[in-house]
Design a protein around this motif. Structure first.
Motif, PDB file in Angstrom:
ATOM      1  N   LEU A   1       0.821  -1.206   0.000  1.00  0.00           N
ATOM      2  CA  LEU A   1       0.000   0.000   0.000  1.00  0.00           C
ATOM      3  C   LEU A   1       0.859   1.263   0.000  1.00  0.00           C
ATOM      4  N   THR A   2       2.035   1.184   0.604  1.00  0.00           N
ATOM      5  CA  THR A   2       2.947   2.330   0.647  1.00  0.00           C
ATOM      6  C   THR A   2       3.799   2.410  -0.613  1.00  0.00           C
ATOM      7  N   GLY A   3       3.845   1.331  -1.385  1.00  0.00           N
ATOM      8  CA  GLY A   3       4.720   1.294  -2.551  1.00  0.00           C
ATOM      9  C   GLY A   3       6.168   1.096  -2.163  1.00  0.00           C
ATOM     10  N   GLU A   4       6.383   0.375  -1.065  1.00  0.00           N
ATOM     11  CA  GLU A   4       7.738   0.115  -0.581  1.00  0.00           C
ATOM     12  C   GLU A   4       8.041  -1.373  -0.650  1.00  0.00           C
ATOM     13  N   HIS A   5       9.230  -1.755  -0.183  1.00  0.00           N
ATOM     14  CA  HIS A   5       9.694  -3.133  -0.307  1.00  0.00           C
ATOM     15  C   HIS A   5       9.900  -3.756   1.066  1.00  0.00           C
TER      16      HIS A   5
ATOM     17  N   ALA B   1      27.298  -6.197 -11.131  1.00  0.00           N
ATOM     18  CA  ALA B   1      26.652  -6.063 -12.441  1.00  0.00           C
ATOM     19  C   ALA B   1      25.130  -5.955 -12.293  1.00  0.00           C
ATOM     20  N   ILE B   2      24.584  -6.605 -11.291  1.00  0.00           N
ATOM     21  CA  ILE B   2      23.141  -6.568 -11.041  1.00  0.00           C
ATOM     22  C   ILE B   2      22.778  -5.394 -10.143  1.00  0.00           C
ATOM     23  N   LEU B   3      23.671  -5.075  -9.224  1.00  0.00           N
ATOM     24  CA  LEU B   3      23.364  -4.144  -8.146  1.00  0.00           C
ATOM     25  C   LEU B   3      22.993  -2.753  -8.645  1.00  0.00           C
ATOM     26  N   ASN B   4      23.759  -2.203  -9.550  1.00  0.00           N
ATOM     27  CA  ASN B   4      23.514  -0.832 -10.008  1.00  0.00           C
ATOM     28  C   ASN B   4      22.133  -0.676 -10.616  1.00  0.00           C
ATOM     29  N   ALA B   5      21.749  -1.614 -11.477  1.00  0.00           N
ATOM     30  CA  ALA B   5      20.419  -1.542 -12.101  1.00  0.00           C
ATOM     31  C   ALA B   5      19.317  -1.771 -11.066  1.00  0.00           C
ATOM     32  N   LEU B   6      19.594  -2.646 -10.121  1.00  0.00           N
ATOM     33  CA  LEU B   6      18.588  -2.985  -9.109  1.00  0.00           C
ATOM     34  C   LEU B   6      18.295  -1.796  -8.195  1.00  0.00           C
ATOM     35  N   LEU B   7      19.324  -1.034  -7.835  1.00  0.00           N
ATOM     36  CA  LEU B   7      19.137   0.112  -6.951  1.00  0.00           C
ATOM     37  C   LEU B   7      18.211   1.157  -7.565  1.00  0.00           C
ATOM     38  N   THR B   8      18.435   1.463  -8.822  1.00  0.00           N
ATOM     39  CA  THR B   8      17.605   2.460  -9.512  1.00  0.00           C
ATOM     40  C   THR B   8      16.184   1.946  -9.692  1.00  0.00           C
ATOM     41  N   LEU B   9      16.068   0.677 -10.010  1.00  0.00           N
ATOM     42  CA  LEU B   9      14.746   0.094 -10.232  1.00  0.00           C
ATOM     43  C   LEU B   9      13.923   0.103  -8.949  1.00  0.00           C
TER      44      LEU B   9
ATOM     45  N   ARG C   1      12.066   3.473  -9.549  1.00  0.00           N
ATOM     46  CA  ARG C   1      11.166   2.727 -10.457  1.00  0.00           C
ATOM     47  C   ARG C   1      11.513   3.016 -11.914  1.00  0.00           C
ATOM     48  N   LEU C   2      12.813   3.055 -12.187  1.00  0.00           N
ATOM     49  CA  LEU C   2      13.307   3.295 -13.537  1.00  0.00           C
ATOM     50  C   LEU C   2      14.286   2.195 -13.919  1.00  0.00           C
ATOM     51  N   PHE C   3      14.318   1.869 -15.227  1.00  0.00           N
ATOM     52  CA  PHE C   3      15.242   0.855 -15.718  1.00  0.00           C
ATOM     53  C   PHE C   3      15.841   1.329 -17.035  1.00  0.00           C
ATOM     54  N   ASP C   4      17.166   1.263 -17.106  1.00  0.00           N
ATOM     55  CA  ASP C   4      17.863   1.666 -18.322  1.00  0.00           C
ATOM     56  C   ASP C   4      17.953   0.476 -19.260  1.00  0.00           C
TER      57      ASP C   4
ATOM     58  N   GLU D   1      17.542   3.774 -23.618  1.00  0.00           N
ATOM     59  CA  GLU D   1      16.221   4.245 -23.206  1.00  0.00           C
ATOM     60  C   GLU D   1      16.014   3.997 -21.716  1.00  0.00           C
ATOM     61  N   ARG D   2      15.551   5.008 -21.022  1.00  0.00           N
ATOM     62  CA  ARG D   2      15.199   4.850 -19.602  1.00  0.00           C
ATOM     63  C   ARG D   2      13.683   4.750 -19.498  1.00  0.00           C
ATOM     64  N   ILE D   3      13.215   3.643 -18.960  1.00  0.00           N
ATOM     65  CA  ILE D   3      11.772   3.397 -18.913  1.00  0.00           C
ATOM     66  C   ILE D   3      11.294   3.313 -17.460  1.00  0.00           C
ATOM     67  N   GLU D   4      10.021   3.648 -17.258  1.00  0.00           N
ATOM     68  CA  GLU D   4       9.402   3.485 -15.948  1.00  0.00           C
ATOM     69  C   GLU D   4       8.922   2.051 -15.799  1.00  0.00           C
ATOM     70  N   VAL D   5       9.113   1.495 -14.612  1.00  0.00           N
ATOM     71  CA  VAL D   5       8.686   0.113 -14.367  1.00  0.00           C
ATOM     72  C   VAL D   5       7.457   0.124 -13.464  1.00  0.00           C
ATOM     73  N   PRO D   6       6.578  -0.867 -13.563  1.00  0.00           N
ATOM     74  CA  PRO D   6       5.328  -0.872 -12.785  1.00  0.00           C
ATOM     75  C   PRO D   6       5.462  -1.530 -11.417  1.00  0.00           C
ATOM     76  N   LEU D   7       6.680  -1.732 -10.940  1.00  0.00           N
ATOM     77  CA  LEU D   7       6.884  -2.481  -9.697  1.00  0.00           C
ATOM     78  C   LEU D   7       6.151  -1.838  -8.526  1.00  0.00           C
ATOM     79  N   LEU D   8       5.283  -2.615  -7.907  1.00  0.00           N
ATOM     80  CA  LEU D   8       4.553  -2.164  -6.727  1.00  0.00           C
ATOM     81  C   LEU D   8       5.331  -2.489  -5.458  1.00  0.00           C
ATOM     82  N   CYS D   9       5.796  -3.729  -5.365  1.00  0.00           N
ATOM     83  CA  CYS D   9       6.473  -4.162  -4.141  1.00  0.00           C
ATOM     84  C   CYS D   9       7.389  -5.336  -4.455  1.00  0.00           C
TER      85      CYS D   9
END
Length: 514
Positions: free
Chosen positions: A116-120, A199-207, A211-214, A218-226
């Motif tokens: 509900l908070t949009g957190e993890h 190699a995974i960590l940098n992309a994971l932190l931003t995502l 809620r962005l993924f390169d 192209e940098r795209i918004e991701v729909p990740l809720l939790c």
């Protein structure tokens, strides 16, 4: 000589007679003064007894009738139709997620609150404790796309973010085929999350945070809720600290207790532990989850009492705990939103101090830090800093009242108005504490977020100091009424000073130190 003697004798006798007259006059005057002082003393004592009795009667009268004037919003009262639907939906979703699981009520509520908070949510504990099952159930409750992966030291980015597009490479574009992978999921479960390599960590932190993924250029918004992350242990490398901080809510998961093993065996014999979870109900829609955070920020206020608690808690963790518990600015600000969502989904328009008990799952670097947070919040609730503030206000009003009554001049209307405000504040505090004790902490018991065990445990800690504070509040209320009655009747300052000798000593000590 004889005449002199006689003269002297007469003189002496005259003097003696004069002295005798003066002495007799002195006795008469002294007796009169003593009688006046006796009458004054009697008058003071009578007035002291009268004022004290009136104050005690007024305080007792208010205490007995206080509940009639008090109004408490508990358990979703005074809600609009949309808010009531959300509260009922969260309750229903909690029941659905808990079905067939033992001793996972706390984890389920935290998972719902994270979504509900949009957190993890980070779950720490041994394998086989239903960590992945919780994430799968959440995806079905909110009807969101689900992604699951187990990381090892040898995991590559393709496992999380999708393989490189061969067609893109032919066209000189470095792009991934992300469909069905983490960048397109609404709910994700990543086991052994801290085995993520650089190699995974940098992309994971931003995502996780933005809620962005390169994806190539192209940098795209991701729909990740939790995202639900799982691990058997805390991260040891400093390069993983940023990833650890991305998980706002953290919970250590234990095995089913010895008392619950019999029930677990019965569930296993009926096939409930292996049966595929499914639900035809839709207690909450995906839109409910996505919009809850913004609605909460708009609708729920954070009172000064809660802000003071948060500020004091951070200072306590970082400056007074050993070892210190670091709380980043990002985590601190997210705590505010987290509490607003918890209050909003509970049907409240304002965060209350009982919501802050949830901070034990948010602030802290190690499992034992949660106990430090919980102890601090419980102590803050039971002591209520407002009591000390009202006591200081009472001392100031007392001193000014003594000066006004001594001088027999000056306008008392401002002082009386201040007394009224002080009395009202003390009554509110008393009634709030009394309501909590008499009704079993209704704001805590009526909350969506606490299990009966948590409520009972908190109540055991809170009850003894709250009872002591009730006595203290009662005494302060009587003292404030004494000051008010003394001002209204314009009695002598001596009466007020003898009624409140403790305050007189405190006031004189304060004046002498100025």
């Amino acid at each position: 000589m004889a005449s002199r003697v006689v003269t002297r004798g007469r003189v002496v006798r005259v003097v003696a007679k004069g002295a005798g007259r003066r002495a007799r006059r002195g006795v008469a005057v002294g007796a009169k003064r003593a009688d006046q002082e006796y009458q004054t003393s009697q008058g003071v004592l009578q007035r002291i007894a009268q004022v004290k009795a009136e104050a005690e009667a007024l305080a007792s009268e208010r205490r007995e009738s206080g509940d009639e004037d008090a109004c408490y919003v508990v358990d979703g009262c005074f809600l609009g139709e949309e808010e009531e639907k959300l509260v009922n939906g969260v309750r229903a979703a909690s029941d659905v997620l808990c079905h067939g699981l033992l001793e996972r009520e706390v984890e389920v509520k935290l998972l719902l609150l994270a979504a509900l908070t949009g957190e993890h949510l980070l779950l720490l504990g041994p394998p086989g404790t239903a960590k992945s099952e919780l994430a799968r159930r959440l995806s079905k409750v909110c009807h969101g796309a689900y992604f699951e992966r187990l990381l090892t030291r040898f995991s590559v980015p393709e496992e999380l973010f999708g393989p490189l597009s061969m067609k893109g490479l032919e066209e000189d574009r470095y792009q991934r085929q992300i469909e069905g992978y983490l960048p397109t999921a609404q709910v994700a479960f990543v086991d052994e999350i801290f085995k993520a390599n650089s190699a995974i960590l940098n992309a994971l932190l931003t995502l996780l945070n933005e809620r962005l993924f390169d994806n190539g250029a192209e940098r795209i918004e991701v729909p990740l809720l939790c995202m639900v992350g799982a691990s058997n242990e805390l991260p040891e490398s400093e390069e993983l600290d940023a990833l650890y901080d991305r998980f706002l809510i953290r919970r250590t998961v234990s095995q089913v207790s010895s008392q619950g093993l019999r029930d677990l065996a019965q569930l296993a014999s009926s096939g409930s532990t292996t049966r595929q979870f499914h639900t035809d109900e839709e207690p909450l829609s995906l839109d409910d989850f996505l919009r809850c955070r913004d609605k909460a920020i708009e609708a729920v206020s954070v009172p000064g009492r809660v802000v003071d608690l948060l500020v004091g808690l951070r200072e306590y963790l970082q400056d007074k705990c050993e070892p210190p518990v670091y709380v980043s600015d990002r985590r601190f600000t997210k705590c505010v939103t987290f509490l607003q969502v918890a209050a909003f989904a509970n049907g409240a328009r304002e965060v209350n101090v009982y919501d802050c008990l949830l901070l034990q799952f948010v602030l802290g670097q190690r499992a034992e830090d949660g106990d430090k947070v919980l102890d601090y919040v419980l102590e803050n609730i039971s002591s209520d800093p407002g009591i000390l503030q009202n006591e200081l206000t009472l001392l100031g009003v007392f001193g000014r009242a003594c000066r006004v009554l001594q001088s027999k001049s000056g306008d008392t209307s401002e002082l009386l108005e201040e007394c009224e405000g002080l009395i009202a504040s003390l009554r509110d505090q008393y009634e709030s504490f009394a309501n909590d004790l008499e009704n079993g902490f209704p704001l805590l018991r009526g909350s969506l977020w606490y299990s009966p065990q948590q409520v009972a445990s908190a109540g055991q800690v809170l009850s003894p100091p709250m009872k002591e504070n009730l006595k203290k509040l009662q005494a302060l209320l009587e003292e404030a009424l004494i000051v008010k009655l003394s001002l209204e009747s314009q009695c002598d300052a001596e009466v007020l000073e003898k009624l409140l000798p403790k305050r007189l000593k405190q006031y004189e000590k304060g004046v002498s130190q100025m």
